[in-house]
Design a protein around this motif. Structure first.
Motif, PDB file in Angstrom:
ATOM      1  N   SER A 180      37.373  23.180   9.896  1.00 26.50           N
ATOM      2  CA  SER A 180      38.371  23.873  10.726  1.00 26.50           C
ATOM      3  C   SER A 180      38.985  22.899  11.709  1.00 26.50           C
ATOM      4  CB  SER A 180      37.729  25.022  11.504  1.00 26.50           C
ATOM      5  OG  SER A 180      36.867  25.778  10.693  1.00 26.50           O
ATOM      6  N   GLU A 200      46.795  25.084   7.288  1.00 25.00           N
ATOM      7  CA  GLU A 200      46.712  26.342   8.052  1.00 25.00           C
ATOM      8  C   GLU A 200      45.570  27.206   7.523  1.00 25.00           C
ATOM      9  OE1 GLU A 200      48.518  27.678  10.613  1.00 25.00           O
ATOM     10  OE2 GLU A 200      49.605  25.813  10.904  1.00 25.00           O
ATOM     11  N   GLN A 201      45.447  27.271   6.216  1.00 33.42           N
ATOM     12  CA  GLN A 201      44.395  28.106   5.616  1.00 33.42           C
ATOM     13  C   GLN A 201      43.007  27.498   5.799  1.00 33.42           C
ATOM     14  OE1 GLN A 201      46.290  28.225   1.685  1.00 33.42           O
ATOM     15  NE2 GLN A 201      46.555  30.428   1.930  1.00 33.42           N
ATOM     16  N   CYS A 232      38.501  24.197  -1.687  1.00 39.42           N
ATOM     17  CA  CYS A 232      39.809  24.289  -1.012  1.00 39.42           C
ATOM     18  C   CYS A 232      40.878  23.592  -1.849  1.00 39.42           C
ATOM     19  CB  CYS A 232      39.748  23.640   0.372  1.00 39.42           C
ATOM     20  SG  CYS A 232      38.702  24.498   1.559  1.00 39.42           S
ATOM     21  N   ALA A 237      42.098  25.657   8.238  1.00 36.92           N
ATOM     22  CA  ALA A 237      41.737  25.838   9.650  1.00 36.92           C
ATOM     23  C   ALA A 237      41.128  27.226   9.876  1.00 36.92           C
ATOM     24  CB  ALA A 237      42.964  25.650  10.538  1.00 36.92           C
ATOM     25  N   LEU A 238      41.508  28.188   9.043  1.00 37.39           N
ATOM     26  CA  LEU A 238      41.021  29.571   9.208  1.00 37.39           C
ATOM     27  C   LEU A 238      39.909  29.934   8.228  1.00 37.39           C
ATOM     28  CD1 LEU A 238      44.377  31.500   9.817  1.00 37.39           C
ATOM     29  CD2 LEU A 238      42.832  30.469  11.485  1.00 37.39           C
ATOM     30  N   LEU A 239      39.299  28.932   7.585  1.00 38.69           N
ATOM     31  CA  LEU A 239      38.157  29.215   6.697  1.00 38.69           C
ATOM     32  C   LEU A 239      37.174  30.121   7.419  1.00 38.69           C
ATOM     33  CD1 LEU A 239      37.034  25.875   5.008  1.00 38.69           C
ATOM     34  CD2 LEU A 239      38.058  27.869   3.904  1.00 38.69           C
ATOM     35  N   GLN A 240      36.618  31.064   6.685  1.00 35.85           N
ATOM     36  CA  GLN A 240      35.556  31.886   7.266  1.00 35.85           C
ATOM     37  C   GLN A 240      34.233  31.317   6.772  1.00 35.85           C
ATOM     38  OE1 GLN A 240      36.213  36.173   7.345  1.00 35.85           O
ATOM     39  NE2 GLN A 240      38.340  35.814   6.804  1.00 35.85           N
ATOM     40  N   VAL A 241      33.424  30.866   7.705  1.00 39.60           N
ATOM     41  CA  VAL A 241      32.197  30.161   7.330  1.00 39.60           C
ATOM     42  C   VAL A 241      31.011  30.723   8.101  1.00 39.60           C
ATOM     43  CG1 VAL A 241      33.359  28.009   6.737  1.00 39.60           C
ATOM     44  CG2 VAL A 241      32.589  28.388   9.088  1.00 39.60           C
ATOM     45  N   TYR A 291      33.442  23.771  13.793  1.00 37.61           N
ATOM     46  CA  TYR A 291      33.127  23.573  12.377  1.00 37.61           C
ATOM     47  C   TYR A 291      34.019  22.469  11.804  1.00 37.61           C
ATOM     48  CZ  TYR A 291      32.071  24.412   7.491  1.00 37.61           C
ATOM     49  OH  TYR A 291      31.683  24.248   6.184  1.00 37.61           O
TER      50      TYR A 291
END
Lengths: 457, 457
Positions: free
Chosen positions: B442, B419-420, B411, B422-426, B439
């Motif tokens: 996030s 903001e980004q 990151c 918080a929206l991590l795709q994990v 998570y």
């Protein structure tokens, strides 16, 4: 209905659905809007933690130990309404409950989830044929039947099927068979060699795995007795679990005239807003697009649902966040090995029209190799050939693979190239990771970079 | 000298140094240049795996079990020369060995490493006062003295000091004391609350930790008998280990007229080239700049060395890769808890002039909480207030923290905003991670995003 929570006449923000998406949308919205009233309407009370369901048989022990705690909602000042929603009255901005009561809203969030798909197999309606619904009573009923069974057939070798098979075999001596139509289990998330490794784990645990096999009939009288396959094989079965995917719950939205597809889900824009500016959708019920192609994306995951819920919660009164499209990140444990994947497999990438280059690494997850807990971690990364941009990754190995794949997902989200992934700056430690000289992702990305370099020179 | 490897008259690519940087530079260069001759010149034979050294006392058992295998070099067709280098002859592009022999080069890579710093403490030259040199005989000598000791004093509570203390106490009943000048151990990598958690682990293992304490004298006769502190405290000591940082080995470069600073290291450009276009430097000997400020950066890590070596290996004949500056990513285990950090602490960020906003999360690393292996993971993320861009992160918890910090590092490398993040795709899984609703990253990033949002509205 909770006696503590009388049904409110209206709330500023109303959420329909109390699982991963609805719960996250409500609690995050609470943080951004401390002054707003928020209500969750949900059908089931209480709600099982979805990802835990495959582990209730032995590891968790009962569905009662796998519930989302309602105390959180109370703590956050979120009203809880346990009722079935009959329809949406968009004109008057209200939700109509089954008993005719209405709840007004300013912003409505649809988080209605999905329903397990039952393929049109003759006999699928027999007693002791189950699908997994996120409902305490139905799961308890399945568990009771399962405990009494000797021969268990699982139709569908995706994550739910594989996890149930692994869990049942780890905690009993039942005869467990997984039947999968595709050439491999977990084939939507992994390339063949990783699928084969998972199947090997299942096989050494004593699970029978039949791939490339289609169920043609579920046999028996009132109660299931067996499963017949297209190849002619007949399997004995006291219990059948069908895990063949899900369909989004779009009925409320569709009946209210919102654009919604029974397979794809409720249409939403990049800000997760439906055609009605006062109504949002997130989680399994919402249509999704692929991060890679912009095409419809069938992935349905709790982790996707919570990401979408965070987008919705921030966007209720202004467009603050964008859903970049779905990468698809998954992890599981089969036998004693963790498996994880992010983005496109090599096969899926080629099918989508990408020219690809791959890089692999097999590295001990400790250094030196004499450290306790050492096991090999295998990584495969998939890159687009022209740009070198990462499209996907797969890993198997020890516990840390669960977070290693999140490093890969973060590389994907940032559209990093193989050159950049090779130069990742990472922490390494003898008791926690590969050696710095040998870090899984650097080595795999370097291998891909070398192939690209070789082709250009 | 290896009898199998006669000293070559010349090699296309000559590397001086056989630890993390030199080894990686040579093996990666081999892949990009299969047709070139490559030689490594190193002083010591064989080379200990540096990160493993703190674990030789008990976990590994001996330095012989912690060696970089030379077979790799043979396999890769890399010549190994075990000699001391006397000087560089840049005019004739040759390395002059101690015995006067010369080895010609087209490209020279300096990976000469660093030397432990010995602070000017009276008595630091007594017998049984040690520093950790990456040399088998010296480490063995230290181990022998350590095994015979009862009272052990470790001067310096950085990673090496803390790891040795933890390891010794885990495998013996010796009286172990760590003396640290700063207000906390590990204070260069962690904010106070994380340092305190590490110190608590040490204390419950029975290690005495004295912080804010300066050593004024090492007492005794020929052999050490004790350590005197500025506060007046006197500690008994049979063995003293000084772990007070390192100085880059710049002598060869400096004597050859290359720009080099005894504290900062050998100057290199973004492509890791020294002032001489035929000579590169990487690893501990090379000067570094901060990813965040562009200022000189004192971080010396094997993982940084290998990243730099990959830059060098690709750039030998054309500028293909850039070193983006050093983030600094570390992980360790203290007691039964993993600790990891990436980038700037809150304190360091403020000191560097950043206005910061932080977000924290404390989350079980399994879901539901009844899953085996559950432990809380604590995360703190640090963001720049104006842009929301991530500057750093710290985590403590179970094994996966070792890779979780690499998600944070990725990151940071991509300058993601809260903001980004918080929206991590994990990917999440009951046996491997926190719940998707919870998570770690996030939740922590969302907390920071909410603070920023609140301030703007």
């Amino acid at each position: 209905m909770h006696e503590d929570f009388p049904v409110p006449e209206a709330a500023d923000i109303v959420v329909i659905g109390g699982s991963a998406a609805g719960l996250t949308a409500a609690t995050v919205a609470r943080r951004y809007h401390p002054e707003k009233s928020i209500a969750i309407i949900r059908r089931d009370s209480p709600v099982p933690i979805p990802c835990g369901i495959p582990y209730i048989f032995g590891t968790i022990g009962s569905v009662e130990r796998d519930l989302i705690p309602d105390a959180l909602l109370d703590f956050e000042g979120i009203d809880l309404v346990e009722e079935e929603v009959a329809r949406l009255d968009r004109e008057n901005r209200q939700v109509v409950l089954a008993d005719g009561t209405t709840i007004g809203y300013d912003k409505l969030i649809l988080a209605t989830g999905s329903t397990p798909l039952i393929p049109p197999i003759p006999g699928a309606d027999k007693q002791n044929v189950f699908v997994i619904r996120k409902n305490v009573d139905q799961i308890s009923e399945f568990l009771t039947a399962l405990r009494a069974a000797h021969d268990v057939v699982i139709v569908g070798g995706g994550f739910i099927g594989v996890e149930f098979a692994d869990e049942i075999k780890k905690h009993s001596d039942k005869n467990v068979t997984v039947v999968e139509m595709l050439p491999h289990c977990l084939a939507l998330s992994f390339d063949a060699s990783f699928c084969a490794a998972a199947e090997k784990q299942l096989a050494s645990a004593g699970v029978k795995v039949l791939t490339g096999e289609k169920v043609t009939e579920i046999t028996g009288g009132e109660k299931v007795a067996g499963v017949r396959l297209a190849s002619g094989t007949e399997l004995k079965a006291d219990v059948v679990l069908i895990s063949a995917g899900v369909r989004p719950n779009v009925e409320l939205a569709a009946q209210a005239g919102l654009k919604a597809d029974p397979v794809a889900g409720i249409w939403v824009d990049r800000h997760m807003r439906t055609e009605d500016p006062h109504i949002f959708a997130c989680g399994d019920c919402a249509a999704k697009v692929s991060f890679f192609t912009g095409k419809p994306c069938p992935v349905r995951l709790a982790s996707v649902a919570t990401m979408e819920a965070r987008v919705v919660a921030a966007n209720l009164y202004e467009n603050r966040r964008e859903n970049p499209g779905i990468i698809g990140v998954v992890s599981t444990v089969v036998g004693r090995v963790a498996f994880a994947a992010a983005g496109l497999t090599e096969e899926a990438a080629r099918r989508e029209g990408f020219a690809v280059v791959t890089g692999e690494a097999v590295t001990p997850n400790r250094h030196p190799k004499v450290m306790p807990g050492v096991t090999d971690t295998r990584v495969k990364l998939v890159f687009e050939k022209g740009s070198g941009v990462i499209l996907g990754g797969q890993a198997l190995g020890g516990e840390s693979v669960g977070e290693l794949i999140n490093v890969v997902a973060t590389c994907i989200l940032n559209r990093m190239t193989c050159e950049q992934v090779a130069l990742l700056q990472v922490g390494t430690h003898p008791l926690l990771t590969a050696a710095p000289t040998n870090y899984y992702l650097s080595v795999a990305a370097e291998a891909a970079a070398q192939k690209l370099h070789g082709e250009r020179n």
